[in-house]
Design an enzyme around this catalytic site. Structure first.
Site, short mmCIF file in Angstrom:
data_model
loop_
_atom_site.label_atom_id
_atom_site.label_comp_id
_atom_site.label_asym_id
_atom_site.label_seq_id
_atom_site.Cartn_x
_atom_site.Cartn_y
_atom_site.Cartn_z
N GLN B 205 0.86 -1.18 0.00
CA GLN B 205 0.00 0.00 0.00
C GLN B 205 0.90 1.24 0.00
O GLN B 205 1.50 1.58 1.02
CB GLN B 205 -0.93 -0.05 1.21
CG GLN B 205 -1.74 -1.36 1.26
CD GLN B 205 -2.78 -1.47 0.16
OE1 GLN B 205 -3.69 -0.65 0.07
NE2 GLN B 205 -2.65 -2.48 -0.71
N GLY B 246 -11.81 1.78 4.62
CA GLY B 246 -10.87 1.05 3.77
C GLY B 246 -9.97 1.96 2.95
O GLY B 246 -10.15 3.19 2.92
N HIS B 247 -9.07 1.34 2.23
CA HIS B 247 -8.10 2.13 1.47
C HIS B 247 -8.75 2.88 0.31
O HIS B 247 -9.66 2.39 -0.32
CB HIS B 247 -6.93 1.28 0.96
CG HIS B 247 -7.27 0.07 0.16
ND1 HIS B 247 -6.31 -0.77 -0.32
CD2 HIS B 247 -8.45 -0.45 -0.22
CE1 HIS B 247 -6.88 -1.75 -0.98
NE2 HIS B 247 -8.18 -1.58 -0.94
N ASN B 248 -8.26 4.08 0.10
CA ASN B 248 -8.68 4.93 -1.02
C ASN B 248 -10.13 5.39 -0.93
O ASN B 248 -10.69 5.91 -1.89
CB ASN B 248 -8.44 4.22 -2.37
CG ASN B 248 -6.96 3.99 -2.59
OD1 ASN B 248 -6.46 2.89 -2.42
ND2 ASN B 248 -6.25 5.05 -2.91
#
Lengths: 345, 345, 345
Positions: B205, B246-248
């Site tokens: 990431q 969560g990511h993004n």
């Protein structure tokens, strides 16, 4: 958990009637199906009685009604007879844990950071790098794990045990003989904001958290401080991991909640309730005593009668679920169509 | 929260029109129903107007329309009149907190581990055993609680407050005047893997987390770093405890999410939204501005229009639920049968 | 993540067939739509093929079938051809991370509190204020973050990485090359009590946790220790943030669970399964290998066949949901009415 005791040791510590040889050596506690010839096992549920025939356990703990069946399972098999085998098992695990994991002597680790005016009772244990702030009180024999933070004026009751890395916020009160697991946060701010022209204005949370005796709280669970009054967990409450208790919630005595359950602000949960894993109770609701909420159920209105309550979408293979779920959006219309047909009869 | 002020002090600090004696002593803020003769309470909702008759509060904060009713509740009763009583209450709690919990003077605790090249602004407070790594920047007046970890090159904005035990990952950016509660994890790896022959190959990431000003994040909540770009929380976002981002993910300004809510990767939530407790937004979806998701609702497709959205199985006593839930598996078939009957008409 | 390499460097490290100029400079990895002239991007899904026409990427990673289309997108555009572009992308992120975030040399920070009889392998890194208790073993090259607590006799496998603030309980075993993110709690007590006259008697949790190699566990997730036997996560399991794994659960190899999922005690999850975000598996159930549970689904009985399973109430605008949800309480009665009509035909 490998240790060696005899059945005589068990009986001496925990009572019960022994059928069989007192000198039988026991090295472990096990489930009936995985027990070996040095294991003690228990049978609490008549449904599993058939396992008596196949278990290899040296000794089985049973209720009087099953004593004969248990004794006859094989020649020389030992039995402990007790009115409540599951309770006996629980106490056996407690006794066993004291044998295999005796508590090290209490010490104040030199790396802990303890305010001069914090009060530590006799026999308090403070782990490495714990922080105890000004005016905090830790009762006799309490054990504060490594990396715990006990904020100003917080109170930890006698004999309570905080695993490593627990935060107890300022002014919060933990009763006696409680167990708080790693990552627990007691007394973070409740979630309170006033909406003003599209922005959230913080409502400072001026209350605290009060927790009764014999409460256990699982890893990474959160109990928020109250907005004005306090958030309260009564005596004997048991919370599993990752449970969220909002501000000003009141949880009655001996209520238990499984993992990932959440209770929103100002809800009032009765005594002797159970809340299943992942269930949610919305804010400002009341649950009567002896209410049991099934796992993953969302409680959206007050419950005034004891009983079991559920509300979960039944899972299915994906294709079947999709068809039924899509149809659900037409359910109200289907009811109208059904009525129309009935009227035509 | 016991302290003693007068109504004159309140008015001087917060404004509003006072009907009644300025020298009236006030020792606490309380709800109308639990207020005593030394309490100030507020009435923001006309629905609760009847409580005016029974409250013991020394002073009630009301909107102009209720000023007369509030003043007449008993002889000599004081009233503060203000356009938005709930907002006034919020500001009162803020003022009150400053009286009863004045911030101790900032200090860098000697047990903190601070890299030589970390930059600390004026008036920064660093608690015991906090860790601030190389290249981190902490803005003026920020307060870093005990046991916090500020990783390399992270940025904490001016005036932000990190409760004990918050982790801010490398390269992550926290705005000014934010509040992060205990156990918050900013910038853990997003959940990204490529499946290759039955095994999960890690996708490192490479992004970070960027958080705007005036954001508050509840205890044990997690904001993952982005896979390539960054995970973003805009200004004024408020997250309760145990929330997962969560990511993004991109969360628009002034959006609020209640406890245990979860937003999966790459979802885009608009501004001024609310997400209820335990609700889930699936990945890669978009929610327009001013979308309100009810508690425990699962958002499975993009929402383009403002409004309130819900999807919760209604709970019931267990027996009723079982019958209805079992029938649900036949719902699609029932629709077909209904159609068949209709065709026969 | 700004760095400068050439396509030749990429090919040298990761393989693949390059169409285009090896000396092309690359400064970042990006998605096709946000890539610029110094970016490398990938196209793994034919559905997004149209983005080839508009992307500004200097280089696109594609499968052989798309090589020609990718090469023709603009004059001089570079292409890396590889059988599995998504896997190539994953490995590229790993390689990239090593360039932009080279690991600092291992050191034992002097503020860490390490028992005399703890065993640390070669090249172990221990962060500030970490605690490693008596009898713990840390394998070669493992990295223990700041504020971690490794309790007595715990084992951390070679090459594993613990982010700051991870707790590994006594006697628990973490495999090699694992990643545990901040706030993870391994080995808190499972939730076990015997009810006796309205009170909960604690069942001491005498087992531990055993975790295989190449397991990754997200921030603030909890894996409880077993009651008698151990809780087990097999090799290659990947858990997202805020996941709860109850005592004596067994998770098969290469199974992945998204954020906020929960598995209750003694459940047995197969290998190569996926569990969606917020999904719950009740206790004592079994899931076969290759079972896929959709997000927010509640698994209430054993699943013996591979496949996708779902159970979520479809969300709707609030008014529509209310009508359908209310009707749901009459569903069983509706079925009876439908039957009655059918009989009259």
């Amino acid at each position: 958990m490998d240790t060696a005791v005899t059945l005589a040791d068990l009986i001496a510590a925990l009572g019960g009637d022994l059928l069989g040889a007192p000198e039988t050596p026991i090295r472990r506690i096990a489930a009936l199906e995985s027990a070996d010839a040095q294991s003690v096992a228990f049978l609490a549920n008549v449904r599993y009685q058939s396992q008596l025939k196949t278990t290899q356990a040296a000794c089985v703990i049973v209720a009087p009604a099953l004593a004969e069946a248990a004794a006859q399972r094989q020649p020389g098999a030992a039995v402990i007879v007790t009115p409540d085998p599951y309770l006996y098992f629980a106490r056996l695990t407690q006794w066993w844990a004291r044998q295999v994991r005796p508590l090290p002597p209490a010490r104040i680790h030199p790396s802990a950071v303890i305010a001069d005016d914090a009060q530590l009772g006799q026999g308090v244990d403070v782990g490495p790098l714990a922080v105890i702030e000004s005016g905090a009180v830790v009762g006799e024999g309490a054990r504060i794990g490594a990396h715990c933070v006990i904020e100003a004026r917080a109170h930890i009751g006698a004999g309570s045990r905080l695993a490593p890395r627990v935060t107890v916020g300022f002014d919060c009160h933990i009763g006696a003989h409680c167990i708080l697991h790693s990552g627990v946060v007691i007394g973070a701010d409740g979630f309170g904001f006033a909406l003003s022209q599209g922005r959230w204005e913080k409502i400072e949370q001026l209350g605290a958290v009060r927790i009764g005796d014999h409460v256990e709280i699982g890893a990474n669970s959160c109990i928020d401080r109250g907005a004005l009054g306090d958030t309260i967990l009564e005596e004997g409450v048991k919370l599993d991991n990752l449970v969220q208790i909002g501000h000003n919630v009141h949880v009655g005595a001996h209520t238990a909640m499984a993992g990932c359950a959440g209770v929103a602000g100002s809800a009032r949960i009765g005594a002797h309730c159970t809340v299943g894993g992942g269930a949610i109770v919305l804010g400002h609701l009341s649950l009567a005593d002896h209410v049991h909420v099934s796992a993953a159920t969302v409680v959206t209105r007050t419950i005034t009668k004891p009983g079991q309550y559920s509300g979960v979408f039944p899972f299915d293979d994906n294709a079947s679920w999709e068809k039924n779920a899509a149809t659900l959006r037409q359910l109200h219309a289907m009811r109208d169509r059904l009525r129309a047909l009935e009227r035509k009869e």
